[in-house]
Design an enzyme around this catalytic site. Structure first.
Site, PDB file in Angstrom:
ATOM      1  N   CYS A 114       0.858  -1.318  -0.187  1.00 52.65           N
ATOM      2  CA  CYS A 114       0.004   0.034  -0.024  1.00 52.65           C
ATOM      3  C   CYS A 114       0.749   1.311   0.021  1.00 52.65           C
ATOM      4  CB  CYS A 114      -1.059   0.119   1.195  1.00 52.65           C
ATOM      5  SG  CYS A 114      -2.097   1.317   1.166  1.00 52.65           S
TER       6      CYS A 114
ATOM      7  N   LEU B 217      -5.146   0.908  -1.755  1.00 47.30           N
ATOM      8  CA  LEU B 217      -5.049  -0.402  -1.327  1.00 47.30           C
ATOM      9  C   LEU B 217      -5.527  -0.872  -0.040  1.00 47.30           C
ATOM     10  CD1 LEU B 217      -4.538  -2.925  -3.157  1.00 47.30           C
ATOM     11  CD2 LEU B 217      -2.351  -3.295  -2.427  1.00 47.30           C
ATOM     12  N   CYS B 218      -5.335  -0.111   0.890  1.00 50.70           N
ATOM     13  CA  CYS B 218      -5.564  -0.136   2.466  1.00 50.70           C
ATOM     14  C   CYS B 218      -7.105  -0.034   2.591  1.00 50.70           C
ATOM     15  CB  CYS B 218      -4.905   0.619   3.170  1.00 50.70           C
ATOM     16  SG  CYS B 218      -4.303   2.264   2.573  1.00 50.70           S
ATOM     17  N   THR B 219      -7.628   0.969   1.792  1.00 52.04           N
ATOM     18  CA  THR B 219      -9.009   1.279   1.987  1.00 52.04           C
ATOM     19  C   THR B 219     -10.014   0.004   1.362  1.00 52.04           C
ATOM     20  OG1 THR B 219      -8.765   3.479   1.327  1.00 52.04           O
ATOM     21  CG2 THR B 219     -11.029   2.451   1.179  1.00 52.04           C
TER      22      THR B 219
END
Lengths: 186, 445
Positions: A114, B217-219
């Site tokens: 991320c 991506l973390c969401t």
């Protein structure tokens, strides 16, 4: 303004030799994407903690980046990332994955990373070098606010010491919560 | 007005007064005529008989373009499209009928136009633009793009740029084939005119194209709020992990109903867990295939502008668009034209090519020393790549340790031994220049 058809005629007058020299370079043109990646790679300025590996030096679109942090939680470890650059570079970012299993708030156990510039904040003006620095920064300053590995992020927020111990345990080759991490110390 | 008095030898089947409207524009000068414009019947016959157009894409824009250009009087057209007709195309791609589903778009579109419009001679190519070479594209006077892909735009842009021969001693360049590029996204669209090598090209303005919507991506992984987040979770994180259709990492096919159903079910499961509503089969396919709903009226407007620009460029009857028009009718109608500027650092159209005469028995090391020592180059630490028979080859790159080690042995080889021939193009990247230099070799014995 050009006059299309006068140009067309000139082209015809040049006849054979014009198309002949064109034929010599047929299929040998380098695409703009290829030029851009050549330039990016040639101008890589890696920090001393990073090096690249090109399995096939003729293929600049697929390579590995090895990061060996010399400070922070991950000091002494070595982490390998794969880079895959598609035909639409730099409109689209390279695809990057972490091949080393790592206990890290922003990298999940499948190697997804991320990092904003790898996805939502990618811009064509960024380069491979920007990503290298972004990845290196992740190891210096893991960010528990945007977690991908939630357990690791929670641990970092709750107990820094324990988080650090967990990092060291996994880098030596050990298990956390039933997940085994292979040794990645240099 | 007596129209057909100046027409000559056109094929039968024309309806009465077919050419009267064109004649009014083309047989006399007007206040907006371009200085190069020659009023008269020759210009009309140019449109009808001489101009060859290439239309890339036979989809939403392509159908409109073919119809507009054919009714305008252009007869010799080629259309290229690799796609087949899908049921969801039929609402706006009006050259297709329900029983055409599954057939090639280019073929069906060309047949329709040829049947419907007397004299039309549209040739279909069911394939990719990359299947054709310089000689193919060189036959056209204008290339009109109705594409939905940036990769394809960049490719055809590179192709037309490679056809341009710069003029010597202040002469205009030759081999210039303009691109008229149309594009739409929902209620928004653009049309632009590219004179390759002379005005801003696709690569000059690459950052104008909206980036793909990517969620953090973390969401997706931990804090989903939208139905799209749930679909992306199934697509990006679950699919590679579970590889539900076996085999060696089957990649997702947005047209495979089994694939879409799998993603839909997983996404729905996740949405329920987070109390998110709105995950539907249709949305799933939309997100996976990155579908942006196409609006027929936007396509019609953009295609009309492109057809008009084709007419102006080929006849010189008026100044062409200079060079970028945007259009937006999501709220009211807004349109604006401006001149996109050429990027002096553009890797495609500002590429510097230099011809270098060099002995073919000289070694690569000699060539590099020449680039460093020669007053006109004065490079610092150049990296060299080339392309031999369509394959990229790294000759030498000093700055990247692993490539340096793997290519060091090339330094001692002669240019001949490395497979280089006269006409070979070397890409030379060096820190002294913001863009690579293309060196075209002319090998001497």
């Amino acid at each position: 303004m050009l006059n299309l058809f006068s140009l067309k005629n000139e082209q015809k007058e040049q006849g054979g030799d014009g198309s002949g020299s064109g034929g010599a370079t047929k299929g040998k043109k380098n695409s703009a994407a290829q030029l851009r990646i050549t330039k990016d790679i040639n101008e890589l300025e890696l920090p001393k903690t990073c090096r690249t590996e090109f399995p096939d030096p003729d293929d600049l679109l697929n390579f590995k980046l090895l990061i060996s942090p010399d400070e922070g939680f991950y000091r002494g470890g070595r982490f390998t990332f794969s880079f895959k650059i598609g035909p639409n570079y730099p409109h689209e970012p390279p695809k990057t994955k972490c091949l080393t299993k790592v206990y890290h708030p922003n990298i999940d156990l499948d190697g997804n990373v991320c990092l904003n510039i790898l996805r939502e904040d990618w811009k064509p003006v960024l380069t491979i070098n920007s990503i290298v620095y972004g990845l290196q920064y992740l190891f210096l300053e893991p960010n528990p606010e945007d977690p991908l590995n939630k357990e690791a992020a929670n641990e970092l927020q709750a107990n820094r010491r324990l988080f650090e111990q967990n990092v060291h345990r996994t880098m030596r080759g050990g298990s956390i919560n039933g997940v085994y991490f292979e040794r990645c110390l240099k | 007005m007596e129209v057909d008095s100046n027409g000559h030898g056109h094929t039968g089947g024309d309806w009465p007064n077919r050419w009267s409207h064109l004649s009014q524009v083309l047989t006399r000068k007007g206040p907006f005529s371009h200085p190069n414009f020659q009023a008269g019947p020759e210009t009309l016959s140019l449109v009808r008989d001489m101009v060859r157009l290439c239309i890339i894409g036979a989809g939403g824009l392509g159908c409109e373009l073919l119809k507009n250009l054919a009714y305008m009087g252009f007869r010799n057209m080629h259309v290229i499209d690799m796609d087949t007709i899908d049921v969801s195309n039929l609402n706006r791609q009006f050259l297709f009928r329900p029983n055409d589903v599954g057939k090639f778009k280019a073929e069906v579109a060309a047949d329709f136009i040829n049947r419907r419009i007397p004299g039309a001679n549209v040739k279909a190519h069911n394939g990719m633009i990359q299947d054709f070479d310089e000689d193919f594209y060189r036959q056209f006077h204008v290339i009109i793009c109705g594409l939905d892909s940036i990769v394809a735009r960049r490719w055809i842009n590179g192709m037309v740029l490679s056809l341009v021969t710069p003029g010597e001693d202040g002469q205009p360049p030759t081999g210039v084939i303009p691109i008229i590029d149309g594009g739409t996204e929902g209620f928004k669209g653009h049309a632009r005119v590219i004179l390759p090598g002379m005005t801003a090209c696709i690569e000059c303005t690459l950052d104008l194209y909206p980036p793909q919507v990517n969620f953090p991506l973390c969401t997706i992984a931990h804090t989903p709020r939208l139905p799209e987040h749930c679909i992306e979770y199934a697509r990006i994180l679950l699919w590679p992990k579970e590889n539900p259709f076996g085999g060696e990492e089957t990649s997702i096919d947005g047209d495979d109903p089994n694939h879409i159903s799998w993603i839909y079910e997983k996404a729905l499961e996740r949405a329920n867990h987070y109390h998110i509503t709105g995950v539907t089969h249709r949305l799933t396919q939309g997100v996976v295939k990155r579908i942006i709903p196409a609006v027929a009226s936007t396509n019609a407007v953009i295609a009309a502008v492109c057809a008009m620009e084709t007419f102006k460029l080929t006849t010189s009857c008026a100044d062409p668009l200079n060079n970028y028009m945007m259009f937006n009718d999501s709220e009211g109608i807004y349109s604006y034209a401006y001149e996109a500027e050429k990027n002096e650092k553009c890797l495609a159209c500002s590429r510097r090519t230099q011809t270098l005469n060099f002995g073919k028995t000289k070694k690569l090391q000699d060539l590099i020393e020449y680039l460093v020592n020669q007053a006109s180059f004065q490079m610092k630490n150049p990296g060299l790549t080339t392309n031999i028979e369509g394959k990229n080859k790294t000759l030498y790159m000093p700055n990247v340790a692993s490539i340096e080690a793997a290519t060091r042995h090339n330094l001692k080889k002669t240019l001949d031994e490395l497979g280089l021939t006269s006409g070979s193009e070397l890409v030379v990247a060096d820190s002294t220049s913001p863009r690579p230099l293309i060196v075209k070799l002319n090998l001497e014995d």
